[in-house]
Write an enzyme that holds these catalytic residues in place. Structure first.
Site: not given
Length: 198
Positions: A87-90, A128, A156, A158
């Site tokens: 996941c590019e956010h976390h 995703q 996920h 996250c």
């Protein structure tokens, strides 16, 4: 560069990433010099390069390497393709299964290339929704079939380890082109990926 556990790691990249990982370890009030953590920055640097090796690959070239002229024009499905991404956010993993179908229009592709396309895009920093669309677009652009369908089901970390901490949640994304825009064809695909023919 093929997908393999024997990745050749760039020394400069490994060194830069290792320095950053050492700073992160120190930043969470750990001692990067204690025995158990001495090699962690290098291991993490190599792991990150392995998990993002998709940036070095071209999905369309992979598909073109195994395209064959064929008159077959019925649905081709490859389902339950395992996928692992970040996941590019976390920078936490998400993982699950992808189901891909296409209806040929003059060309088919070697079946092993469909999972390879999944790997190309999942081995990057991702969301995703984008992953689903990138897989679809690569197949659509390269094979020019009558239609493409992609469904991804993933969990996920996250959401499971932090945030709402919902361990059983599954995220499903889908994308369709061409013939799969028709309800009947789309429903046939969805029925087939949920059925056990064995």
């Amino acid at each position: 560069m093929p997908f393999t556990n024997a990745v050749t790691y760039d020394e400069t990249t490994t060194e830069v990433l290792s320095d950053h990982y050492a700073q992160i370890i120190a930043g969470v009030n750990e001692d990067p010099h204690r025995e158990g953590l001495l090699k962690t920055p290098v291991r993490a640097a190599k792991a990150m390069q392995f998990l993002t090796q998709g940036y070095e690959l071209d999905a369309e070239n992979i598909l073109r390497s195994a395209m064959f002229a064929e008159d077959y024009s019925e649905m081709v499905i490859v389902k339950n393709i395992e996928l692992y991404s970040l996941c590019e956010h976390h920078l936490l993993p998400f993982f699950g299964k992808a189901h891909v179908a296409y209806i040929p229009d003059g060309y088919i592709v070697g079946l092993s290339k469909i999972p390879r396309v999944i790997e190309v895009f999942s081995r990057r920093l991702q969301v995703q929704e984008r992953l689903t669309d990138q897989v679809l677009q690569a197949i659509h652009t390269t094979l020019n079939p009558l239609g493409v369908a992609v469904v991804i089901e993933a969990q996920h970390m996250c959401m499971m380890m932090r945030g709402v901490q919902k361990q059983s949640s599954v995220t499903t994304t889908s994308a369709f082109t061409g013939a799969f825009k028709a309800e009947r064809t789309r429903n046939e695909f969805l029925k087939l990926i949920t059925s056990d023919l064995g």
